[in-house]
Design a protein around this motif. Structure first.
Motif, mmCIF file in Angstrom:
data_model
loop_
_atom_site.group_PDB
_atom_site.id
_atom_site.type_symbol
_atom_site.label_atom_id
_atom_site.label_comp_id
_atom_site.label_asym_id
_atom_site.label_seq_id
_atom_site.Cartn_x
_atom_site.Cartn_y
_atom_site.Cartn_z
ATOM 1 N N TYR A 30 73.651 12.961 84.474
ATOM 2 C CA TYR A 30 73.536 13.345 85.880
ATOM 3 C C TYR A 30 73.452 12.101 86.751
ATOM 4 O O TYR A 30 72.833 11.109 86.363
ATOM 5 C CB TYR A 30 72.282 14.209 86.095
ATOM 6 N N PRO A 31 74.066 12.163 87.943
ATOM 7 C CA PRO A 31 73.953 11.039 88.870
ATOM 8 C C PRO A 31 72.484 10.822 89.262
ATOM 9 O O PRO A 31 71.693 11.760 89.277
ATOM 10 C CB PRO A 31 74.765 11.476 90.092
ATOM 11 N N HIS A 32 72.147 9.605 89.585
ATOM 12 C CA HIS A 32 70.768 9.260 89.961
ATOM 13 C C HIS A 32 70.273 10.127 91.121
ATOM 14 O O HIS A 32 69.121 10.559 91.132
ATOM 15 C CB HIS A 32 70.684 7.774 90.322
ATOM 16 N N ALA A 33 71.127 10.404 92.083
ATOM 17 C CA ALA A 33 70.739 11.184 93.273
ATOM 18 C C ALA A 33 70.392 12.631 92.929
ATOM 19 O O ALA A 33 69.733 13.309 93.714
ATOM 20 C CB ALA A 33 71.865 11.163 94.299
ATOM 21 N N TYR A 34 70.804 13.106 91.769
ATOM 22 C CA TYR A 34 70.555 14.498 91.398
ATOM 23 C C TYR A 34 69.068 14.795 91.251
ATOM 24 O O TYR A 34 68.610 15.886 91.599
ATOM 25 C CB TYR A 34 71.282 14.846 90.091
ATOM 26 N N TRP A 35 68.297 13.861 90.739
ATOM 27 C CA TRP A 35 66.919 14.155 90.356
ATOM 28 C C TRP A 35 66.033 14.501 91.549
ATOM 29 O O TRP A 35 65.135 15.340 91.434
ATOM 30 C CB TRP A 35 66.360 13.023 89.497
ATOM 31 N N GLN A 67 81.593 15.336 89.866
ATOM 32 C CA GLN A 67 81.644 14.992 88.450
ATOM 33 C C GLN A 67 82.752 15.747 87.718
ATOM 34 O O GLN A 67 83.083 15.413 86.596
ATOM 35 C CB GLN A 67 80.302 15.317 87.772
ATOM 36 N N GLY A 68 83.286 16.773 88.358
ATOM 37 C CA GLY A 68 84.314 17.600 87.733
ATOM 38 C C GLY A 68 83.685 18.779 87.016
ATOM 39 O O GLY A 68 82.493 18.799 86.733
ATOM 40 N N MET A 69 84.515 19.770 86.753
ATOM 41 C CA MET A 69 84.032 20.975 86.077
ATOM 42 C C MET A 69 83.795 20.655 84.602
ATOM 43 O O MET A 69 84.691 20.185 83.913
ATOM 44 C CB MET A 69 85.053 22.100 86.201
ATOM 45 N N CYS A 70 82.590 20.903 84.171
ATOM 46 C CA CYS A 70 82.251 20.803 82.759
ATOM 47 C C CYS A 70 81.118 21.797 82.517
ATOM 48 O O CYS A 70 80.568 22.366 83.455
ATOM 49 C CB CYS A 70 81.851 19.385 82.363
ATOM 50 N N GLN A 71 80.784 22.012 81.282
ATOM 51 C CA GLN A 71 79.781 23.010 80.953
ATOM 52 C C GLN A 71 78.439 22.680 81.605
ATOM 53 O O GLN A 71 77.784 23.563 82.149
ATOM 54 C CB GLN A 71 79.625 23.120 79.439
ATOM 55 N N ASP A 72 78.030 21.424 81.590
ATOM 56 C CA ASP A 72 76.739 21.048 82.173
ATOM 57 C C ASP A 72 76.689 21.327 83.670
ATOM 58 O O ASP A 72 75.701 21.857 84.177
ATOM 59 C CB ASP A 72 76.437 19.571 81.912
ATOM 60 N N VAL A 73 77.746 20.960 84.374
ATOM 61 C CA VAL A 73 77.803 21.191 85.824
ATOM 62 C C VAL A 73 77.794 22.688 86.111
ATOM 63 O O VAL A 73 77.047 23.158 86.979
ATOM 64 C CB VAL A 73 79.053 20.511 86.433
ATOM 65 N N PHE A 110 84.828 29.558 84.454
ATOM 66 C CA PHE A 110 85.027 28.334 83.674
ATOM 67 C C PHE A 110 84.212 28.397 82.384
ATOM 68 O O PHE A 110 84.706 28.060 81.311
ATOM 69 C CB PHE A 110 84.636 27.096 84.484
ATOM 70 N N LEU A 111 82.960 28.824 82.500
ATOM 71 C CA LEU A 111 82.111 28.920 81.312
ATOM 72 C C LEU A 111 82.673 29.920 80.314
ATOM 73 O O LEU A 111 82.701 29.655 79.107
ATOM 74 C CB LEU A 111 80.685 29.307 81.708
ATOM 75 N N MET A 112 83.126 31.062 80.810
ATOM 76 C CA MET A 112 83.687 32.088 79.935
ATOM 77 C C MET A 112 84.964 31.577 79.256
ATOM 78 O O MET A 112 85.139 31.730 78.044
ATOM 79 C CB MET A 112 84.006 33.346 80.736
ATOM 80 N N ASP A 113 85.829 30.940 80.041
ATOM 81 C CA ASP A 113 87.091 30.435 79.494
ATOM 82 C C ASP A 113 86.878 29.302 78.485
ATOM 83 O O ASP A 113 87.692 29.107 77.586
ATOM 84 C CB ASP A 113 88.015 29.948 80.617
ATOM 85 N N SER A 114 85.774 28.558 78.649
ATOM 86 C CA SER A 114 85.523 27.448 77.737
ATOM 87 C C SER A 114 84.745 27.890 76.492
ATOM 88 O O SER A 114 84.355 27.085 75.670
ATOM 89 C CB SER A 114 84.795 26.303 78.441
ATOM 90 N N GLY A 115 84.493 29.212 76.406
ATOM 91 C CA GLY A 115 83.874 29.746 75.209
ATOM 92 C C GLY A 115 82.363 29.795 75.257
ATOM 93 O O GLY A 115 81.725 30.115 74.261
ATOM 94 N N TYR A 116 81.756 29.481 76.397
ATOM 95 C CA TYR A 116 80.305 29.554 76.486
ATOM 96 C C TYR A 116 79.896 31.012 76.589
ATOM 97 O O TYR A 116 80.429 31.765 77.372
ATOM 98 C CB TYR A 116 79.778 28.786 77.697
#
Length: 120
Positions: A30-35, A67-73, A110-116
């Motif tokens: 995570y970017p520093h600013a996120y916290w 950061q782009g679409m990823c499971q964590d985001v 996105f989560l469903m399509d990525s198998g989560y």
């Protein structure tokens, strides 16, 4: 002696596998600013301040989507978008509620399509 060697090899292999799992699990940073936003999110939800919830979700969305679409985001933002949609609806801003609902749907897709699978 042979038995000790087998045990040592098994222990070494176990250590390597555990370390490999930990490394893979923490690949997203995570970017520093996120916290600061993370703390603000908890406070806004606890206070049930709709305006603050919407503000924090917007800032978090803007930051993390860079950061782009990823499971964590997606896992982070999907419930926040749902909450922002609900807050907008309660304020009477149906266009805003729909915008956040569409964002939530996009993240969930996105989560469903990525198998989560949320039930896991």
């Amino acid at each position: 002696m042979k038995q000790m060697l087998k045990r040592a090899m098994a222990a070494a292999l176990s250590t390597v596998l555990v370390f490999g799992m930990c490394t893979a699990a923490s690949a997203f940073e995570y970017p520093h600013a996120y916290w600061a936003l993370h703390s603000a999110w908890a406070a806004a939800k606890e206070s049930q301040n709709s305006d603050e919830v919407i503000r924090v979700v917007q800032e978090t969305y803007d930051l993390l989507m860079q950061q782009g679409m990823c499971q964590d985001v997606c896992l982070n933002l999907e419930p926040k978008c749902e909450q922002a949609s609900w807050c907008m609806e309660m304020k009477g801003d149906l266009d805003g509620a729909l915008m956040w609902l569409e964002r939530q749907e996009s993240l969930a897709k996105f989560l469903m399509d990525s198998g989560y699978n949320a039930s896991m």
